[in-house]
Design a protein around this motif. Sequence first.
Motif, PDB file in Angstrom:
ATOM      1  N   THR A 153       8.343 -11.743   6.151  1.00 50.55           N
ATOM      2  CA  THR A 153       8.649 -10.283   6.122  1.00 50.55           C
ATOM      3  C   THR A 153       7.587  -9.739   5.594  1.00 50.55           C
ATOM      4  OG1 THR A 153      11.087 -10.823   5.980  1.00 50.55           O
ATOM      5  CG2 THR A 153      10.648  -8.875   5.051  1.00 50.55           C
ATOM      6  N   ILE A 154       7.301  -8.439   6.216  1.00 52.27           N
ATOM      7  CA  ILE A 154       6.041  -7.589   5.734  1.00 52.27           C
ATOM      8  C   ILE A 154       6.479  -6.441   5.328  1.00 52.27           C
ATOM      9  CG2 ILE A 154       3.626  -6.897   6.212  1.00 52.27           C
ATOM     10  CD1 ILE A 154       3.393  -9.377   8.222  1.00 52.27           C
ATOM     11  N   SER A 155       6.267  -5.949   4.201  1.00 56.22           N
ATOM     12  CA  SER A 155       6.564  -4.263   3.879  1.00 56.22           C
ATOM     13  C   SER A 155       5.631  -3.413   3.751  1.00 56.22           C
ATOM     14  CB  SER A 155       7.410  -4.758   2.331  1.00 56.22           C
ATOM     15  OG  SER A 155       8.397  -5.124   2.386  1.00 56.22           O
ATOM     16  N   PHE A 156       5.756  -2.226   3.978  1.00 56.17           N
ATOM     17  CA  PHE A 156       5.029  -1.253   3.775  1.00 56.17           C
ATOM     18  C   PHE A 156       5.761  -0.076   2.686  1.00 56.17           C
ATOM     19  CE2 PHE A 156       3.546   3.217   4.034  1.00 56.17           C
ATOM     20  CZ  PHE A 156       2.214   3.157   4.007  1.00 56.17           C
ATOM     21  N   ILE A 157       5.021   0.062   1.568  1.00 55.07           N
ATOM     22  CA  ILE A 157       5.858   1.142   0.536  1.00 55.07           C
ATOM     23  C   ILE A 157       4.849   1.943   0.287  1.00 55.07           C
ATOM     24  CG2 ILE A 157       6.971   1.071  -1.821  1.00 55.07           C
ATOM     25  CD1 ILE A 157       7.503  -1.863  -1.582  1.00 55.07           C
ATOM     26  N   GLY A 158       5.210   3.128   0.341  1.00 57.92           N
ATOM     27  CA  GLY A 158       4.217   4.413  -0.118  1.00 57.92           C
ATOM     28  C   GLY A 158       4.178   5.595   0.657  1.00 57.92           C
TER      29      GLY A 158
END
Length: 479
Positions: A297-302
């Motif tokens: 599971t790969i996240s992008f936060i921003g």
Amino acid sequence: MRIIHLSAECYPAAKAGGLADVVGSLPKYLNQLGHHCEVVIPKYDNQWIGSQEYETVFEEAFSMAADQVKFSVQKMTNDKLGFPFYVIDIPGRFDRPGIYIDPWSGHGYWDELERFVSFQIAALEWMRVRDEKPEVVHCHDHHTGLVPFMLSQCNRYRDLSDIPTVFTVHNAEYHGEHELDNFKLLPAFNIDNLGLLDWDGRLNSLASGLKCAWQITTVSKNYMSELAEESNGLELLFQQERKKSTGIVNGIDTEVWDPNTDELIEYNFGYRNRKKGKAENKKYLCREFGLNPELPTISFIGRLVREKGADLLPDLFKRVMYSDVEVNFVLLGTGDPQLHQIFASMEGDHVGYFDATLEYNEKLAHQMYAGSDFILMPSRVEPCGLNQMFAMRYGTVPIVRAVGGLKDTVVDISEDDGYGITFDEFSLEAASEAIDRAVNLYVDSSQHSEVLSRIMKLDFSWKRSAQEYIKMYKALISK
């Protein structure tokens, strides 16, 4: 030492980016080390600021061009932030919900210059009459970039001119640039020194701060070097001011960002039970979004903006999801309306593999740090970056472009004692290859376990960085 920090943001009172996290934590750690740091920001009309109690410590008015500007300085009645916290109330300028952007129109406020000039003058007016003067005035980004000029050049503040000023550049993408004729908003000064406000025929608050501050800092060593090569037209100035410049890597508030005690995550965990803690938080995260917890599971936060490389994400996600590699992608952020539309559409096209939450959600951000295997940061520009540090504190491996502070804080797994995935070129191919390497790391459970152990032992607290600031402040005061 007595240090006053002037800023447009401070977590948790007002946050648009990493500036808030720095101003909300560095003073706390400096105070814990025996110094006296205060923070002063504008009084915005938001929920957090409105829910606190204040006492008015100073009321006055000043002239700004043809206007009489009334203001009050209000101190929060408790010190729960770890430092004295002040807000400056300027009716008609800051009693709005947005920091920089009008939430109703999505555009910046029309009177940005008048807002922040009035804030800076009000802060100096209060400082002028205080019995206990600060020993250092620490200014953050262009919103306070005119303070070093006014302290050194304006007749009204001559008695304060020997107070050292520090100017920290958190993001040189934004200069606070306006018509030069706006110098008339400032208190009287010798017009022969107008050049200290001028860059390329414009009033440039960032440039003025660089010219007039006693000391320049940036939020990572590598970013300091990059600014002399690319800073939206200020390259020559950064080169000229190099002798009084230094890069100090940001820290993170390890009291706020602690998986052992974080009330915003579903399952608390620490180093000893890291595998179980990560697994439980991942199950919860995947269940919330209908994803398979067996997949990496790969996240992008921003912020969904060009600087963060967000425009690369749609093609990158699709390229991976249309390949033979099975991966979960989870995204949290706001920004470019066009990207909002694309990601909303992708949710329907890639059910079970992709989810986008297009809002500001602090609780979800914490859960994503705790429950993701990897965090993706393909930034074009990243002065320091805090997300990679937050992520590693929670056992999440960073996939980053080696730029700015990301290069200073993430060592590729191909190197001795490496603990992250890095790539150099800003391209779809380079980012795709980095994700392939991340998936390979995930499949190699032994190496993944070793990296998890390594990143949770890393110390990104403010302790080391705070000592560098203390050394710098003392050197300035001794001058």
